[in-house]
Design a protein around this motif. Structure first.
Motif, PDB file in Angstrom:
ATOM      1  N   GLU A   1       0.828  -1.201   0.000  1.00 26.40           N
ATOM      2  CA  GLU A   1       0.000   0.000   0.000  1.00 26.40           C
ATOM      3  C   GLU A   1       0.869   1.260   0.000  1.00 26.40           C
ATOM      4  OE1 GLU A   1      -3.247   2.186  -0.526  1.00 26.40           O
ATOM      5  OE2 GLU A   1      -3.187  -0.011  -0.521  1.00 26.40           O
ATOM      6  N   GLN A   2       1.956   1.231   0.755  1.00 24.58           N
ATOM      7  CA  GLN A   2       2.854   2.388   0.783  1.00 24.58           C
ATOM      8  C   GLN A   2       3.492   2.631  -0.581  1.00 24.58           C
ATOM      9  OE1 GLN A   2       6.782   2.344   2.878  1.00 24.58           O
ATOM     10  NE2 GLN A   2       5.914   4.059   4.033  1.00 24.58           N
TER      11      GLN A   2
ATOM     12  N   ARG B   1       2.218   1.824  -3.488  1.00 23.17           N
ATOM     13  CA  ARG B   1       1.154   2.341  -4.357  1.00 23.17           C
ATOM     14  C   ARG B   1       0.932   3.831  -4.112  1.00 23.17           C
ATOM     15  NH1 ARG B   1      -2.624  -1.792  -6.394  1.00 23.17           N
ATOM     16  NH2 ARG B   1      -1.736  -3.836  -5.931  1.00 23.17           N
ATOM     17  N   GLU B   2       0.914   4.206  -2.849  1.00 24.12           N
ATOM     18  CA  GLU B   2       0.696   5.610  -2.497  1.00 24.12           C
ATOM     19  C   GLU B   2       1.844   6.483  -3.005  1.00 24.12           C
ATOM     20  OE1 GLU B   2       0.185   5.597   1.713  1.00 24.12           O
ATOM     21  OE2 GLU B   2      -1.844   4.748   1.633  1.00 24.12           O
ATOM     22  N   ARG B   3       3.058   5.990  -2.866  1.00 21.37           N
ATOM     23  CA  ARG B   3       4.210   6.770  -3.320  1.00 21.37           C
ATOM     24  C   ARG B   3       4.229   6.920  -4.839  1.00 21.37           C
ATOM     25  NH1 ARG B   3       8.667   4.364   1.045  1.00 21.37           N
ATOM     26  NH2 ARG B   3       8.515   6.139   2.487  1.00 21.37           N
TER      27      ARG B   3
ATOM     28  N   ALA C   1       1.638   9.409  -5.836  1.00 21.57           N
ATOM     29  CA  ALA C   1       1.983  10.790  -5.471  1.00 21.57           C
ATOM     30  C   ALA C   1       2.922  11.451  -6.486  1.00 21.57           C
ATOM     31  CB  ALA C   1       2.629  10.812  -4.083  1.00 21.57           C
TER      32      ALA C   1
END
Length: 208
Positions: free
Chosen positions: A12-13, A15-17, A20
């Motif tokens: 998940e981290q 994917r978020e990065r 962004a």
């Protein structure tokens, strides 16, 4: 997002990065032009996914030291640092404004495994890296002259330490300039990614 189509097992981290990056690069590109204005809409294919072709050649293990030579706006180093959070990435470029963008993006993403410095390869003094990665910086013989002295002897991977360069295909003239004994492997990127952009692109691996 196209990255998750080719790399479905991201955390998940991660994917978020990756998600962004679009806003971050649009914002910084408006202030400091590191990606051509007409190309910013192609950020994920032309820059992020292109960078991640290297991840199809080698999976950087924990503790791996990687130098991104001539990183420009942070490619391939920043996408690879997101992909391999336990490896360490040192991004260098001779242009201060490009390094500023890299530093700001790294900070905004919270990437603790990645640092960017305004330096030239000639200023680096010791063999401290497992791999040197680069994109469209120079001909392969010049890359070898700058980089091979910086590559450490200790091996962490099945693929021996060396240079991984994102290049166009059909570089027989470049390859002919390499010293005898150089080992080169060429990996066509379109065997992994279907987009037309990759039809004539490859990852070139060089090792002595």
């Amino acid at each position: 997002m196209i990255i998750t189509e080719y790399f479905p097992d991201l955390t998940e981290q991660q994917r978020e990065r990756f998600a962004a990056l679009d806003d971050l690069y649009r914002d910084w590109n408006a202030k400091i032009n590191v990606i051509s204005r007409k190309d910013i809409d192609n950020l994920y294919v032309h820059h992020v996914l292109h960078s991640l072709a290297i991840a199809k050649v080698v999976q950087f293990r924990a503790g791996t030291q990687v130098l991104d030579l001539g990183t420009g706006g942070g490619f391939p180093g920043i996408p690879l640092a997101i992909m391999f959070p336990e490896a360490n990435f040192h991004l260098i470029d001779g242009t201060a404004k490009k390094i500023r963008v890299c530093q700001e993006v790294i900070s905004a993403l919270g990437l603790t495994n990645c640092r960017a410095e305004q330096k030239r390869a000639e200023e680096l003094k010791r063999p401290a890296y497992d791999f040197v990665v680069t994109r469209a910086v120079a001909k392969i013989d010049q890359l070898a002259a700058w980089s091979l002295r910086l590559i450490a002897d200790k091996q962490r991977h099945g693929l021996p330490n060396g240079i991984l360069a994102l290049k166009g295909r059909g570089l027989k003239d470049e390859l002919a300039t390499l010293p005898k004994g150089a080992y080169v492997e060429e990996y066509p990127i379109d065997k992994w990614f279907a987009e037309e952009f990759f039809a004539e692109k490859e990852v070139m691996y060089l090792q002595y």
